[in-house]
Design an enzyme around this catalytic site. Structure first.
Site, PDB file in Angstrom:
ATOM      1  CE1 TYR A   1      -9.372   3.613   7.419  1.00  0.00           C
ATOM      2  CE2 TYR A   1      -9.827   5.832   7.739  1.00  0.00           C
ATOM      3  CZ  TYR A   1      -9.270   4.646   7.516  1.00  0.00           C
ATOM      4  OH  TYR A   1      -7.673   5.085   7.560  1.00  0.00           O
TER       5      TYR A   1
ATOM      6  N   GLY B   1       0.687  -1.135   0.195  1.00  0.00           N
ATOM      7  CA  GLY B   1       0.129  -0.071   0.085  1.00  0.00           C
ATOM      8  C   GLY B   1       0.910   1.126   0.061  1.00  0.00           C
TER       9      GLY B   1
HETATM   10  P1  NAD Z   1      -3.535   1.173   1.275  1.00  0.00           P
HETATM   11  O1  NAD Z   1      -4.903   0.873   0.870  1.00  0.00           O
HETATM   12  O2  NAD Z   1      -2.647   1.876   0.392  1.00  0.00           O
HETATM   13  O3  NAD Z   1      -2.754  -0.335   1.669  1.00  0.00           O
HETATM   14  C1  NAD Z   1      -3.513  -1.393   2.440  1.00  0.00           C
HETATM   15  C2  NAD Z   1      -2.718  -2.618   1.650  1.00  0.00           C
HETATM   16  O4  NAD Z   1      -3.428  -3.392   2.596  1.00  0.00           O
HETATM   17  C3  NAD Z   1      -2.947  -2.865   0.414  1.00  0.00           C
HETATM   18  O5  NAD Z   1      -1.723  -3.125  -0.215  1.00  0.00           O
HETATM   19  C4  NAD Z   1      -4.138  -3.888   0.464  1.00  0.00           C
HETATM   20  O6  NAD Z   1      -3.598  -4.878  -0.674  1.00  0.00           O
HETATM   21  C5  NAD Z   1      -3.777  -4.650   1.941  1.00  0.00           C
HETATM   22  N1  NAD Z   1      -4.782  -5.508   2.251  1.00  0.00           N
HETATM   23  C6  NAD Z   1      -5.926  -5.316   2.379  1.00  0.00           C
HETATM   24  N2  NAD Z   1      -6.630  -6.266   2.938  1.00  0.00           N
HETATM   25  C7  NAD Z   1      -5.771  -7.192   3.368  1.00  0.00           C
HETATM   26  C8  NAD Z   1      -5.629  -8.336   3.915  1.00  0.00           C
HETATM   27  N3  NAD Z   1      -6.843  -9.217   4.307  1.00  0.00           N
HETATM   28  N4  NAD Z   1      -4.575  -9.042   4.276  1.00  0.00           N
HETATM   29  C9  NAD Z   1      -3.304  -8.122   3.838  1.00  0.00           C
HETATM   30  N5  NAD Z   1      -3.444  -7.326   3.353  1.00  0.00           N
HETATM   31  C10 NAD Z   1      -4.474  -6.569   3.002  1.00  0.00           C
HETATM   32  O7  NAD Z   1      -3.213   1.889   2.782  1.00  0.00           O
HETATM   33  P2  NAD Z   1      -2.398   2.689   3.717  1.00  0.00           P
HETATM   34  O8  NAD Z   1      -2.528   3.966   2.964  1.00  0.00           O
HETATM   35  O9  NAD Z   1      -0.880   2.214   3.066  1.00  0.00           O
HETATM   36  O10 NAD Z   1      -2.594   2.557   4.843  1.00  0.00           O
HETATM   37  C11 NAD Z   1      -2.079   1.862   5.853  1.00  0.00           C
HETATM   38  C12 NAD Z   1      -2.733   1.952   7.430  1.00  0.00           C
HETATM   39  O11 NAD Z   1      -2.528   3.300   7.571  1.00  0.00           O
HETATM   40  C13 NAD Z   1      -4.164   1.660   7.152  1.00  0.00           C
HETATM   41  O12 NAD Z   1      -4.336   1.001   8.459  1.00  0.00           O
HETATM   42  C14 NAD Z   1      -4.903   3.178   7.235  1.00  0.00           C
HETATM   43  O13 NAD Z   1      -5.994   3.125   7.617  1.00  0.00           O
HETATM   44  C15 NAD Z   1      -3.781   3.969   7.846  1.00  0.00           C
HETATM   45  N6  NAD Z   1      -3.846   5.244   7.383  1.00  0.00           N
HETATM   46  C16 NAD Z   1      -3.523   5.814   6.218  1.00  0.00           C
HETATM   47  C17 NAD Z   1      -3.605   6.947   5.716  1.00  0.00           C
HETATM   48  C18 NAD Z   1      -3.066   7.532   4.413  1.00  0.00           C
HETATM   49  O14 NAD Z   1      -3.415   8.697   4.373  1.00  0.00           O
HETATM   50  N7  NAD Z   1      -2.581   6.756   3.731  1.00  0.00           N
HETATM   51  C19 NAD Z   1      -4.150   7.801   6.766  1.00  0.00           C
HETATM   52  C20 NAD Z   1      -4.551   7.609   7.823  1.00  0.00           C
HETATM   53  C21 NAD Z   1      -4.483   6.307   8.395  1.00  0.00           C
HETATM   54  N1  SER Z   2      -6.383   9.068   3.931  1.00  0.00           N
HETATM   55  C1  SER Z   2      -7.250   8.191   4.950  1.00  0.00           C
HETATM   56  C2  SER Z   2      -8.516   8.154   4.046  1.00  0.00           C
HETATM   57  O1  SER Z   2      -8.730   9.032   3.317  1.00  0.00           O
HETATM   58  C3  SER Z   2      -7.559   8.713   6.229  1.00  0.00           C
HETATM   59  O2  SER Z   2      -7.489   7.614   7.354  1.00  0.00           O
HETATM   60  O3  SER Z   2      -9.302   7.065   4.186  1.00  0.00           O
END
Ligand code: NAD
Ligand code: SER
Length: 312
Positions: free
Chosen positions: A142, A16
Protein backbone atom coordinates in the site's frame (compact mmCIF):
# COMPACT_ATOMS: atom_id res chain seq x y z
CA UNK A 1 -10.93 30.81 -12.85
CA UNK A 2 -13.81 28.35 -12.46
CA UNK A 3 -16.82 29.85 -10.66
CA UNK A 4 -18.51 27.57 -8.07
CA UNK A 5 -21.50 27.09 -10.36
CA UNK A 6 -19.17 25.82 -13.11
CA UNK A 7 -17.80 23.02 -10.96
CA UNK A 8 -18.75 19.58 -12.29
CA UNK A 9 -17.27 17.01 -9.95
CA UNK A 10 -16.78 13.23 -10.13
CA UNK A 11 -15.95 11.39 -6.92
CA UNK A 12 -14.63 7.83 -7.35
CA UNK A 13 -14.74 5.42 -4.39
CA UNK A 14 -17.54 7.60 -3.01
CA UNK A 15 -19.00 4.88 -0.77
CA UNK A 16 -15.87 4.71 1.37
CA UNK A 17 -15.03 6.35 4.68
CA UNK A 18 -13.88 9.65 3.14
CA UNK A 19 -16.22 9.66 0.16
CA UNK A 20 -19.39 9.52 2.22
CA UNK A 21 -18.44 12.73 4.07
CA UNK A 22 -16.71 14.46 1.16
CA UNK A 23 -19.64 14.03 -1.24
CA UNK A 24 -21.98 15.62 1.31
CA UNK A 25 -19.68 18.61 1.78
CA UNK A 26 -19.03 19.08 -1.96
CA UNK A 27 -22.79 19.00 -2.61
CA UNK A 28 -23.35 21.64 0.09
CA UNK A 29 -20.79 23.84 -1.66
CA UNK A 30 -21.51 23.23 -5.34
CA UNK A 31 -25.04 21.81 -5.49
CA UNK A 32 -26.42 18.27 -5.43
CA UNK A 33 -26.46 17.76 -9.19
CA UNK A 34 -22.94 19.11 -9.73
CA UNK A 35 -21.35 16.26 -7.76
CA UNK A 36 -21.53 12.77 -9.27
CA UNK A 37 -20.78 10.09 -6.69
CA UNK A 38 -19.43 6.80 -8.07
CA UNK A 39 -18.11 3.50 -6.79
CA UNK A 40 -17.47 -0.08 -7.88
CA UNK A 41 -20.05 -1.01 -5.22
CA UNK A 42 -23.76 -0.38 -5.78
CA UNK A 43 -25.39 2.92 -4.79
CA UNK A 44 -26.37 1.86 -1.24
CA UNK A 45 -27.79 4.86 0.59
CA UNK A 46 -25.73 7.43 -1.34
CA UNK A 47 -28.17 10.05 -2.70
CA UNK A 48 -28.22 10.45 -6.52
CA UNK A 49 -26.62 11.35 -8.83
CA UNK A 50 -24.62 8.11 -8.56
CA UNK A 51 -22.76 6.06 -11.18
CA UNK A 52 -21.59 2.49 -10.91
CA UNK A 53 -17.97 3.01 -11.99
CA UNK A 54 -14.82 0.89 -11.72
CA UNK A 55 -11.69 3.06 -12.02
CA UNK A 56 -10.07 0.19 -13.92
CA UNK A 57 -12.72 0.60 -16.65
CA UNK A 58 -11.01 3.19 -18.84
CA UNK A 59 -13.93 3.49 -21.28
CA UNK A 60 -16.47 3.88 -18.48
CA UNK A 61 -14.34 6.61 -16.91
CA UNK A 62 -14.07 8.53 -20.21
CA UNK A 63 -17.84 8.21 -20.75
CA UNK A 64 -18.61 9.48 -17.25
CA UNK A 65 -16.34 12.51 -17.66
CA UNK A 66 -17.63 13.35 -21.11
CA UNK A 67 -21.37 12.78 -20.44
CA UNK A 68 -21.32 14.81 -17.22
CA UNK A 69 -18.88 17.52 -18.43
CA UNK A 70 -16.64 16.82 -15.43
CA UNK A 71 -14.09 19.53 -14.49
CA UNK A 72 -12.65 18.02 -11.28
CA UNK A 73 -12.11 14.44 -10.09
CA UNK A 74 -11.70 13.42 -6.45
CA UNK A 75 -10.17 9.97 -6.84
CA UNK A 76 -10.89 8.09 -3.62
CA UNK A 77 -11.07 4.57 -5.09
CA UNK A 78 -8.39 2.53 -3.36
CA UNK A 79 -7.40 -0.60 -1.47
CA UNK A 80 -6.14 0.34 2.00
CA UNK A 81 -3.14 -1.00 3.92
CA UNK A 82 -4.31 -4.16 5.72
CA UNK A 83 -6.41 -5.28 2.73
CA UNK A 84 -3.49 -4.39 0.44
CA UNK A 85 -1.06 -6.65 2.31
CA UNK A 86 -3.54 -9.53 1.87
CA UNK A 87 -4.12 -8.82 -1.84
CA UNK A 88 -1.08 -6.89 -3.12
CA UNK A 89 -1.93 -7.40 -6.81
CA UNK A 90 -5.38 -5.86 -6.41
CA UNK A 91 -3.84 -3.05 -4.33
CA UNK A 92 -1.39 -2.19 -7.11
CA UNK A 93 -4.03 -2.48 -9.85
CA UNK A 94 -6.54 -0.20 -8.16
CA UNK A 95 -4.20 2.29 -6.46
CA UNK A 96 -1.82 2.74 -9.40
CA UNK A 97 -3.74 1.43 -12.43
CA UNK A 98 -6.88 3.30 -11.37
CA UNK A 99 -4.92 6.50 -10.70
CA UNK A 100 -3.24 6.27 -14.10
CA UNK A 101 -6.65 5.93 -15.79
CA UNK A 102 -7.90 8.98 -13.89
CA UNK A 103 -4.81 11.01 -14.84
CA UNK A 104 -4.92 9.92 -18.51
CA UNK A 105 -8.59 10.85 -18.78
CA UNK A 106 -7.93 14.16 -16.98
CA UNK A 107 -5.16 14.94 -19.44
CA UNK A 108 -7.59 14.36 -22.32
CA UNK A 109 -10.55 16.27 -20.85
CA UNK A 110 -8.62 18.99 -18.94
CA UNK A 111 -9.87 17.95 -15.47
CA UNK A 112 -8.26 18.88 -12.17
CA UNK A 113 -7.50 15.93 -9.88
CA UNK A 114 -7.34 15.32 -6.14
CA UNK A 115 -6.03 11.87 -5.19
CA UNK A 116 -4.97 11.14 -1.61
CA UNK A 117 -1.63 9.87 -0.47
CA UNK A 118 -1.00 8.53 3.03
CA UNK A 119 1.39 8.40 5.98
CA UNK A 120 2.06 4.91 4.59
CA UNK A 121 4.54 6.44 2.10
CA UNK A 122 6.99 6.48 5.02
CA UNK A 123 8.91 3.51 6.37
CA UNK A 124 10.43 2.61 9.76
CA UNK A 125 13.37 4.97 9.14
CA UNK A 126 10.95 7.93 9.36
CA UNK A 127 10.18 7.37 13.05
CA UNK A 128 9.38 9.12 15.27
CA UNK A 129 8.51 12.31 13.30
CA UNK A 130 8.30 12.29 9.49
CA UNK A 131 9.21 15.58 7.85
CA UNK A 132 7.91 16.53 4.43
CA UNK A 133 11.27 15.74 2.84
CA UNK A 134 12.02 12.57 4.85
CA UNK A 135 13.01 9.84 2.33
CA UNK A 136 10.13 7.55 1.35
CA UNK A 137 11.03 3.93 2.14
CA UNK A 138 7.68 2.17 2.66
CA UNK A 139 7.71 -1.50 3.61
CA UNK A 140 4.09 -2.25 2.62
CA UNK A 141 2.57 -2.69 -0.85
CA UNK A 142 0.00 0.00 0.00
CA UNK A 143 2.78 2.43 0.95
CA UNK A 144 4.62 1.62 -2.28
CA UNK A 145 1.50 2.40 -4.35
CA UNK A 146 1.06 5.72 -2.52
CA UNK A 147 4.71 6.69 -3.04
CA UNK A 148 4.55 5.80 -6.75
CA UNK A 149 1.15 7.53 -7.01
CA UNK A 150 2.67 10.80 -5.73
CA UNK A 151 5.44 10.49 -8.35
CA UNK A 152 2.93 9.75 -11.11
CA UNK A 153 0.80 12.77 -10.22
CA UNK A 154 3.83 15.05 -10.18
CA UNK A 155 4.91 13.73 -13.59
CA UNK A 156 1.45 14.38 -15.10
CA UNK A 157 1.63 17.94 -13.72
CA UNK A 158 5.18 18.63 -14.92
CA UNK A 159 4.97 16.89 -18.30
CA UNK A 160 1.31 17.37 -19.31
CA UNK A 161 0.02 20.21 -17.11
CA UNK A 162 -2.58 18.06 -15.33
CA UNK A 163 -3.40 19.99 -12.12
CA UNK A 164 -3.09 17.01 -9.74
CA UNK A 165 -2.93 17.54 -5.97
CA UNK A 166 -2.72 15.26 -2.94
CA UNK A 167 -2.37 15.03 0.82
CA UNK A 168 -0.66 12.37 2.96
CA UNK A 169 -3.67 11.80 5.18
CA UNK A 170 -3.05 10.41 8.67
CA UNK A 171 -5.54 7.84 10.05
CA UNK A 172 -8.97 9.43 9.68
CA UNK A 173 -11.61 9.41 12.43
CA UNK A 174 -15.32 9.62 11.66
CA UNK A 175 -18.62 8.01 12.63
CA UNK A 176 -20.68 8.27 9.44
CA UNK A 177 -19.00 5.35 7.63
CA UNK A 178 -16.80 2.87 9.49
CA UNK A 179 -13.31 2.38 8.05
CA UNK A 180 -12.46 -1.07 6.68
CA UNK A 181 -9.24 -2.66 5.48
CA UNK A 182 -6.92 -0.13 7.16
CA UNK A 183 -4.44 -0.24 10.04
CA UNK A 184 -5.66 2.90 11.80
CA UNK A 185 -9.21 1.48 11.92
CA UNK A 186 -8.82 0.65 15.65
CA UNK A 187 -9.05 4.35 16.53
CA UNK A 188 -12.61 4.43 15.15
CA UNK A 189 -13.71 0.86 15.99
CA UNK A 190 -13.02 1.47 19.69
CA UNK A 191 -15.71 4.20 19.85
CA UNK A 192 -18.28 2.16 17.97
CA UNK A 193 -17.70 -0.96 20.15
CA UNK A 194 -17.51 0.89 23.46
CA UNK A 195 -20.79 2.68 22.77
CA UNK A 196 -22.51 -0.52 21.55
CA UNK A 197 -20.98 -3.23 23.78
CA UNK A 198 -18.93 -1.47 26.49
CA UNK A 199 -15.71 -3.27 25.54
CA UNK A 200 -13.10 -3.37 22.80
CA UNK A 201 -9.99 -5.38 21.98
CA UNK A 202 -7.35 -3.31 20.20
CA UNK A 203 -5.53 -5.19 17.42
CA UNK A 204 -2.34 -3.25 18.23
CA UNK A 205 -0.14 -2.95 21.32
CA UNK A 206 -0.93 -0.26 23.86
CA UNK A 207 2.23 1.73 22.98
CA UNK A 208 1.26 1.96 19.28
CA UNK A 209 1.35 5.65 18.47
CA UNK A 210 0.21 6.94 15.06
CA UNK A 211 -0.76 10.24 13.42
CA UNK A 212 -4.55 10.73 13.26
CA UNK A 213 -7.02 13.40 12.14
CA UNK A 214 -10.74 14.11 12.45
CA UNK A 215 -12.60 13.72 9.14
CA UNK A 216 -13.90 17.28 9.42
CA UNK A 217 -10.30 18.56 9.45
CA UNK A 218 -9.30 16.20 6.62
CA UNK A 219 -12.11 17.51 4.42
CA UNK A 220 -11.25 21.09 5.27
CA UNK A 221 -7.61 20.38 4.34
CA UNK A 222 -8.70 18.81 1.06
CA UNK A 223 -10.84 21.77 0.04
CA UNK A 224 -8.18 24.24 1.18
CA UNK A 225 -5.57 22.54 -0.99
CA UNK A 226 -7.91 22.41 -3.98
CA UNK A 227 -8.73 26.11 -3.60
CA UNK A 228 -5.07 27.17 -3.22
CA UNK A 229 -3.66 29.15 -6.15
CA UNK A 230 -1.38 26.93 -8.24
CA UNK A 231 1.56 29.32 -7.91
CA UNK A 232 1.68 28.82 -4.13
CA UNK A 233 2.26 25.07 -4.45
CA UNK A 234 5.72 23.52 -4.63
CA UNK A 235 7.01 20.12 -5.75
CA UNK A 236 5.12 18.67 -2.78
CA UNK A 237 1.78 19.34 -4.51
CA UNK A 238 0.98 15.61 -4.86
CA UNK A 239 1.67 14.64 -1.25
CA UNK A 240 1.64 17.22 1.52
CA UNK A 241 2.13 16.12 5.14
CA UNK A 242 -0.80 17.36 7.25
CA UNK A 243 -0.84 17.00 11.03
CA UNK A 244 -3.93 16.55 13.15
CA UNK A 245 -2.96 14.85 16.41
CA UNK A 246 -0.98 11.87 17.62
CA UNK A 247 -1.70 9.43 20.45
CA UNK A 248 -0.96 5.87 21.49
CA UNK A 249 -3.69 3.24 21.84
CA UNK A 250 -3.24 3.46 25.64
CA UNK A 251 -3.60 7.27 25.61
CA UNK A 252 -6.78 6.89 23.56
CA UNK A 253 -8.11 4.24 25.96
CA UNK A 254 -7.33 6.52 28.97
CA UNK A 255 -9.17 9.45 27.38
CA UNK A 256 -12.22 7.22 26.77
CA UNK A 257 -12.07 5.75 30.30
CA UNK A 258 -12.04 9.22 31.85
CA UNK A 259 -15.48 9.71 30.28
CA UNK A 260 -16.80 6.13 30.49
CA UNK A 261 -15.15 4.50 33.55
CA UNK A 262 -16.92 1.17 32.92
CA UNK A 263 -15.35 0.78 29.43
CA UNK A 264 -13.20 -2.36 29.17
CA UNK A 265 -10.28 -2.36 26.74
CA UNK A 266 -7.66 -5.01 25.98
CA UNK A 267 -4.77 -5.35 23.53
CA UNK A 268 -4.32 -8.40 21.30
CA UNK A 269 -2.00 -7.42 18.41
CA UNK A 270 -2.48 -9.13 15.04
CA UNK A 271 -0.74 -8.85 11.65
CA UNK A 272 -1.61 -5.14 11.45
CA UNK A 273 0.89 -4.43 14.25
CA UNK A 274 3.77 -4.85 11.80
CA UNK A 275 2.23 -2.27 9.47
CA UNK A 276 1.65 0.18 12.34
CA UNK A 277 5.27 -0.27 13.51
CA UNK A 278 6.51 0.73 10.05
CA UNK A 279 4.77 4.13 10.04
CA UNK A 280 5.84 7.41 11.69
CA UNK A 281 4.37 8.37 15.05
CA UNK A 282 3.96 12.01 14.12
CA UNK A 283 4.29 14.38 11.17
CA UNK A 284 5.84 17.77 10.52
CA UNK A 285 3.44 19.69 8.26
CA UNK A 286 5.37 22.97 7.87
CA UNK A 287 5.04 23.00 4.07
CA UNK A 288 1.22 22.66 4.12
CA UNK A 289 1.03 25.45 6.73
CA UNK A 290 3.32 27.74 4.76
CA UNK A 291 2.11 27.07 1.22
CA UNK A 292 -1.67 26.85 1.65
CA UNK A 293 -2.43 27.90 5.21
CA UNK A 294 -3.17 24.50 6.80
CA UNK A 295 -4.02 24.37 10.53
CA UNK A 296 -5.89 21.59 12.33
CA UNK A 297 -8.60 22.28 14.90
CA UNK A 298 -9.13 19.04 16.89
CA UNK A 299 -6.89 17.60 19.60
CA UNK A 300 -7.21 14.26 21.43
CA UNK A 301 -9.68 15.52 24.05
CA UNK A 302 -12.03 17.35 21.66
CA UNK A 303 -11.86 14.42 19.24
CA UNK A 304 -12.86 11.90 21.96
CA UNK A 305 -15.84 14.05 22.98
CA UNK A 306 -16.99 14.36 19.35
CA UNK A 307 -16.53 10.66 18.54
CA UNK A 308 -18.37 9.46 21.67
CA UNK A 309 -21.25 11.78 20.80
CA UNK A 310 -21.18 10.66 17.16
CA UNK A 311 -21.51 6.96 18.12
CA UNK A 312 -23.95 7.53 21.04
P1 NAD B 1 -12.34 3.14 1.77
O1 NAD B 1 -11.73 1.80 1.70
O2 NAD B 1 -13.26 3.44 2.90
O3 NAD B 1 -13.09 3.47 0.41
C1 NAD B 1 -12.55 3.16 -0.83
C2 NAD B 1 -13.69 3.01 -1.80
O4 NAD B 1 -13.12 2.67 -3.06
C3 NAD B 1 -14.68 1.90 -1.42
O5 NAD B 1 -15.99 2.41 -1.40
C4 NAD B 1 -14.50 0.87 -2.53
O6 NAD B 1 -15.71 0.23 -2.90
C5 NAD B 1 -13.99 1.75 -3.67
N1 NAD B 1 -13.24 1.00 -4.68
C6 NAD B 1 -12.36 -0.02 -4.51
N2 NAD B 1 -11.92 -0.45 -5.71
C7 NAD B 1 -12.52 0.33 -6.64
C8 NAD B 1 -12.49 0.36 -8.05
N3 NAD B 1 -11.75 -0.51 -8.75
N4 NAD B 1 -13.21 1.30 -8.70
C9 NAD B 1 -13.99 2.18 -8.00
N5 NAD B 1 -14.10 2.16 -6.66
C10 NAD B 1 -13.36 1.26 -5.99
O7 NAD B 1 -11.14 4.21 1.74
P2 NAD B 1 -11.13 5.68 2.29
O8 NAD B 1 -10.72 5.61 3.71
O9 NAD B 1 -12.35 6.40 1.92
O10 NAD B 1 -9.85 6.23 1.50
C11 NAD B 1 -9.96 7.03 0.34
C12 NAD B 1 -8.56 7.44 -0.06
O11 NAD B 1 -7.88 8.09 1.03
C13 NAD B 1 -7.65 6.26 -0.44
O12 NAD B 1 -6.79 6.68 -1.48
C14 NAD B 1 -6.84 6.02 0.82
O13 NAD B 1 -5.61 5.43 0.52
C15 NAD B 1 -6.67 7.42 1.33
N6 NAD B 1 -6.39 7.46 2.76
C16 NAD B 1 -7.36 7.14 3.68
C17 NAD B 1 -7.05 7.20 5.03
C18 NAD B 1 -8.06 6.87 6.09
O14 NAD B 1 -7.72 6.82 7.28
N7 NAD B 1 -9.32 6.64 5.72
C19 NAD B 1 -5.76 7.58 5.44
C20 NAD B 1 -4.80 7.84 4.48
C21 NAD B 1 -5.13 7.83 3.15
N1 SER C 1 -5.81 4.79 7.40
C1 SER C 1 -5.04 4.20 6.35
C2 SER C 1 -4.79 2.76 6.62
O1 SER C 1 -4.72 2.42 7.78
C3 SER C 1 -3.73 4.94 6.20
O2 SER C 1 -3.51 5.24 4.89
O3 SER C 1 -4.61 2.01 5.72
Amino acid sequence: MVEPSDHRILVTGARGQIGSDLVTRLRELYGQDSVIASDVQGQGDVPSPFLHLDVLDQLGLHQAISEHSITTIYNLAAILSAHGEKDPDLCERVNLGGLQNVLDASREYGCRVFSPSSIAVFGPDSRPVAKQETPLNPTTKYGFTKKEGEKMMLKYWEDYGVDARGIRYPGLLSWKTLPTGGTTDFAVEVFSKIQAEGEYTFFVREDTKLPMMMMEDAIRATLLLMEAPGHSLSRWRSGYNVRGMTFSAAELADAIKRRIPSAEMRYVPDSRQKIADSWPQDLDDSFARLEWGWKSTYDLESMVVAMLEGFA
